[in-house]
Scaffold this motif. Sequence first.
Motif, PDB file in Angstrom:
ATOM      1  N   ALA A   3       5.511  -4.741 -14.517  1.00 36.31           N
ATOM      2  CA  ALA A   3       6.502  -3.658 -14.567  1.00 36.31           C
ATOM      3  C   ALA A   3       7.548  -3.833 -13.471  1.00 36.31           C
ATOM      4  O   ALA A   3       8.744  -3.599 -13.678  1.00 36.31           O
ATOM      5  N   ARG A   4       7.109  -4.280 -12.312  1.00 36.75           N
ATOM      6  CA  ARG A   4       8.018  -4.541 -11.185  1.00 36.75           C
ATOM      7  C   ARG A   4       9.073  -5.577 -11.584  1.00 36.75           C
ATOM      8  O   ARG A   4      10.258  -5.423 -11.284  1.00 36.75           O
ATOM      9  N   ALA A   5       8.623  -6.636 -12.246  1.00 43.12           N
ATOM     10  CA  ALA A   5       9.544  -7.690 -12.673  1.00 43.12           C
ATOM     11  C   ALA A   5      10.489  -7.195 -13.760  1.00 43.12           C
ATOM     12  O   ALA A   5      11.689  -7.499 -13.753  1.00 43.12           O
ATOM     13  N   LEU A   6       9.951  -6.397 -14.692  1.00 43.99           N
ATOM     14  CA  LEU A   6      10.773  -5.925 -15.814  1.00 43.99           C
ATOM     15  C   LEU A   6      11.800  -4.896 -15.378  1.00 43.99           C
ATOM     16  O   LEU A   6      12.862  -4.772 -15.984  1.00 43.99           O
ATOM     17  N   TYR A   7      11.510  -4.127 -14.340  1.00 47.41           N
ATOM     18  CA  TYR A   7      12.444  -3.107 -13.891  1.00 47.41           C
ATOM     19  C   TYR A   7      13.760  -3.732 -13.452  1.00 47.41           C
ATOM     20  O   TYR A   7      14.823  -3.118 -13.552  1.00 47.41           O
ATOM     21  N   GLU A  53       0.841  -1.192   0.000  1.00 47.17           N
ATOM     22  CA  GLU A  53       0.000   0.000   0.000  1.00 47.17           C
ATOM     23  C   GLU A  53       0.883   1.252   0.000  1.00 47.17           C
ATOM     24  O   GLU A  53       0.815   2.098   0.895  1.00 47.17           O
ATOM     25  N   TRP A  54       1.707   1.331  -1.026  1.00 47.33           N
ATOM     26  CA  TRP A  54       2.560   2.487  -1.287  1.00 47.33           C
ATOM     27  C   TRP A  54       2.061   3.160  -2.564  1.00 47.33           C
ATOM     28  O   TRP A  54       0.996   2.814  -3.076  1.00 47.33           O
ATOM     29  N   ASP A  55       2.818   4.100  -3.089  1.00 47.52           N
ATOM     30  CA  ASP A  55       2.403   4.667  -4.367  1.00 47.52           C
ATOM     31  C   ASP A  55       2.878   3.739  -5.499  1.00 47.52           C
ATOM     32  O   ASP A  55       3.621   2.778  -5.279  1.00 47.52           O
ATOM     33  N   VAL A  56       2.429   4.036  -6.701  1.00 53.85           N
ATOM     34  CA  VAL A  56       2.728   3.169  -7.846  1.00 53.85           C
ATOM     35  C   VAL A  56       4.229   3.060  -8.071  1.00 53.85           C
ATOM     36  O   VAL A  56       4.772   1.973  -8.302  1.00 53.85           O
ATOM     37  N   ARG A  57       4.922   4.185  -7.983  1.00 45.54           N
ATOM     38  CA  ARG A  57       6.368   4.193  -8.220  1.00 45.54           C
ATOM     39  C   ARG A  57       7.087   3.253  -7.244  1.00 45.54           C
ATOM     40  O   ARG A  57       7.923   2.436  -7.639  1.00 45.54           O
ATOM     41  N   GLN A  58       6.766   3.371  -5.954  1.00 45.72           N
ATOM     42  CA  GLN A  58       7.417   2.516  -4.956  1.00 45.72           C
ATOM     43  C   GLN A  58       7.080   1.048  -5.188  1.00 45.72           C
ATOM     44  O   GLN A  58       7.904   0.165  -4.939  1.00 45.72           O
ATOM     45  N   ASN A  59       5.870   0.769  -5.654  1.00 44.05           N
ATOM     46  CA  ASN A  59       5.473  -0.604  -5.924  1.00 44.05           C
ATOM     47  C   ASN A  59       6.268  -1.211  -7.075  1.00 44.05           C
ATOM     48  O   ASN A  59       6.427  -2.427  -7.148  1.00 44.05           O
ATOM     49  N   ALA A 114      15.441   6.428 -14.418  1.00 43.34           N
ATOM     50  CA  ALA A 114      14.314   6.913 -15.208  1.00 43.34           C
ATOM     51  C   ALA A 114      14.124   6.159 -16.526  1.00 43.34           C
ATOM     52  O   ALA A 114      13.003   5.735 -16.840  1.00 43.34           O
ATOM     53  N   PRO A 115      15.161   5.960 -17.353  1.00 44.01           N
ATOM     54  CA  PRO A 115      14.950   5.228 -18.616  1.00 44.01           C
ATOM     55  C   PRO A 115      14.469   3.796 -18.380  1.00 44.01           C
ATOM     56  O   PRO A 115      13.594   3.296 -19.090  1.00 44.01           O
ATOM     57  N   ARG A 116      15.039   3.123 -17.380  1.00 43.01           N
ATOM     58  CA  ARG A 116      14.646   1.744 -17.116  1.00 43.01           C
ATOM     59  C   ARG A 116      13.212   1.697 -16.591  1.00 43.01           C
ATOM     60  O   ARG A 116      12.445   0.799 -16.925  1.00 43.01           O
ATOM     61  N   LEU A 117      12.830   2.656 -15.771  1.00 44.27           N
ATOM     62  CA  LEU A 117      11.466   2.707 -15.256  1.00 44.27           C
ATOM     63  C   LEU A 117      10.477   2.943 -16.393  1.00 44.27           C
ATOM     64  O   LEU A 117       9.400   2.338 -16.447  1.00 44.27           O
ATOM     65  N   GLN A 118      10.858   3.830 -17.320  1.00 43.50           N
ATOM     66  CA  GLN A 118       9.970   4.103 -18.453  1.00 43.50           C
ATOM     67  C   GLN A 118       9.805   2.858 -19.326  1.00 43.50           C
ATOM     68  O   GLN A 118       8.701   2.540 -19.775  1.00 43.50           O
ATOM     69  N   TYR A 119      10.912   2.136 -19.554  1.00 41.02           N
ATOM     70  CA  TYR A 119      10.836   0.898 -20.340  1.00 41.02           C
ATOM     71  C   TYR A 119       9.903  -0.107 -19.672  1.00 41.02           C
ATOM     72  O   TYR A 119       9.046  -0.711 -20.323  1.00 41.02           O
ATOM     73  N   ALA A 120      10.078  -0.307 -18.353  1.00 44.91           N
ATOM     74  CA  ALA A 120       9.260  -1.288 -17.635  1.00 44.91           C
ATOM     75  C   ALA A 120       7.783  -0.897 -17.692  1.00 44.91           C
ATOM     76  O   ALA A 120       6.908  -1.753 -17.877  1.00 44.91           O
ATOM     77  N   ALA A 121       7.507   0.399 -17.549  1.00 46.48           N
ATOM     78  CA  ALA A 121       6.116   0.854 -17.581  1.00 46.48           C
ATOM     79  C   ALA A 121       5.521   0.691 -18.975  1.00 46.48           C
ATOM     80  O   ALA A 121       4.366   0.265 -19.126  1.00 46.48           O
TER      81      ALA A 121
END
Length: 621
Positions: free
Chosen positions: A510-514, A448-454, A463-470
């Motif tokens: 996305a969590r797994a891909l990050y 129960e955190w925000d989406v980014r923390q999840n 940032a680039p890796r997070l964007q790719y995962a998303a």
Amino acid sequence: MPRPRLRDETKPDTAGLLKILWRTLPELWRSSPLLVTLLGLMALIGGVIPAVTLLISKWAVDGVSEVAAGGETNLALLAGAWAGAALLGQLTGVARQVLQGYAADNFTVQTSRRLMDKMNDLPGLEVLEDPRFHDDIQILQMGAPRRPLNLTATILGLLATAVSLLSVAGVLLTVGWWVPLVVVLGMIPLTLTQMRLYELGWSMTIQNTQASRELNYFQKAALNHGYAKEIRLYGLMPYLTHEYTERTLDYQRTMRGVRNKQLIGVLPAQILALAVTAGVFAYAVWQAQLGNLTPGAVVLVIGALSQVRGQLQELADSLGVGSEHLHWFGKYYEFLDAVPSVAVPAEPLPLPQRFDLTLDGVTFGYQGHAPVIENLSLHIPQGQTVAIVGENGAGKSTLVKLLLRFYDPSQGRILLGGAGEQVDLRDVDPQAWRSQVAAVFQDYARFEWDVRQNVLLGQEEDAPRLQYAADASGLTAMLPRLESGMNTRIGQAYGGVDLSGGQWQKLVTARALYRDARVLILDEPTAALDPRSEAEVFRTFAELSRGRTAVLVTHRLGSVRMADRIIVMNAGRITEDGTHEELLAAGGEYAELWALQARQYSESRDWLEREPDPASLLSSD
């Protein structure tokens, strides 16, 4: 290697408790060396002050008597000394309370950190999935915020009380050499009785842990948002209320018996202590009448008897409460000392260049149960996508736990690497291996955190890796529907939003891909999804698994054709191995399951296309 146990069915005896105390004191000192040193000094000063006050009171009364008889005594000096001692006692007490709070806070943080560090040092799940663990960890969790604080206060209180008792008993020597000995001996039975009763209270705490946990579960179910729909739909609240009430009353009856035993058990010792006190007081009055004791000495005896009685009572309470805290620390050290079955090797081998996975004659069963996997051999080359299918209970998820080294096989080996460089998973650091694996589980964690923390899960943001995962997971497409995008809080408990099953699926993907791992595992990821969402997940999985070793575990066969290879499991064994076309042509278990599920999908589609008259669904035919 034996499985670790948190619960020791034998209680520590006095010697055992002293060992626990001997281990705890250095930890307390290391948490706040300066504060603990100052607190010890203040406890010593505070312990001596009651005896000093009694002596000053004796001298003052004798001084008044001497002045009344025509003599001279500096009563002002005595009054000032008495006031100074009282003020010093007050200041010492206040300072001790403040510093004790600081020291206890540090000790509490240190204790909780060590619990969390130990949890991090348990690479496997064998402790966490042991039913006994839940009782013990509840005791540790409930005690962690207060036991260190209370033990700190108890130890310092014991020190002050012991010094005060010795000094006040020493003052009684002015009445007679035997007086403090008789007073203390007369009150020892009361002290021992109270300590035994505290031991009984702790034993009942241990015995009733599961009962109290079940009791709390009914209350939690009644008040928890996650159960609210079923409770209202099925009218479950009366049942929960009845069960909670009955179990509470039963628990209270048990504890009431303990309290009654405590009350009755302490009465004889109380009577003996009172008789000794009354006898010494009568002796002092008699000696005063004979002229052998001064009025000040009688006052001293009255004050000293009251203080000794109170201090022994406090000593008994502190020892009893302290033993309970030490019992908790005993469990705390059992947990810290637990040797996990899944252990980090003393000298881990490096990870090999290739990530071929080989199971060689693997057998495994959970503690106390028959084997879930038996003599299983399997080779998954690096870069291959493998679907592992079978009915519920076939051992698919257990196989994933073994691959992730949450458990070690009871027989056989799991090897990592290509020919000539294979290493046993038991010989590599579990964290190093898992850092190369990303997984999406059926029961994935919904923090129960925000989406980014999840998505980040504690990793530094790239940032680039997070964007790719998303983007790759489909998370980017759903962000505009969330009020604050990546910063949207999830979970109603903290004022956030609830996500649908499909939205959660995108987030955990996305969590797994990050992680950008070399091995990707999906363990029943679509069990709670509708067919359309399921197909979308598998399409995404097919695209993402290119160039990676990928393992897909499922009992639904609708989208496994994208796998390079399909493994069929039944009762912990591999019964078929091949491509989709090969297994259909073989006409075995896979073909049967495929036909059955295809027919179910077809019938569902036909039923929807026919759009039947709702009245026909209610007919008795």
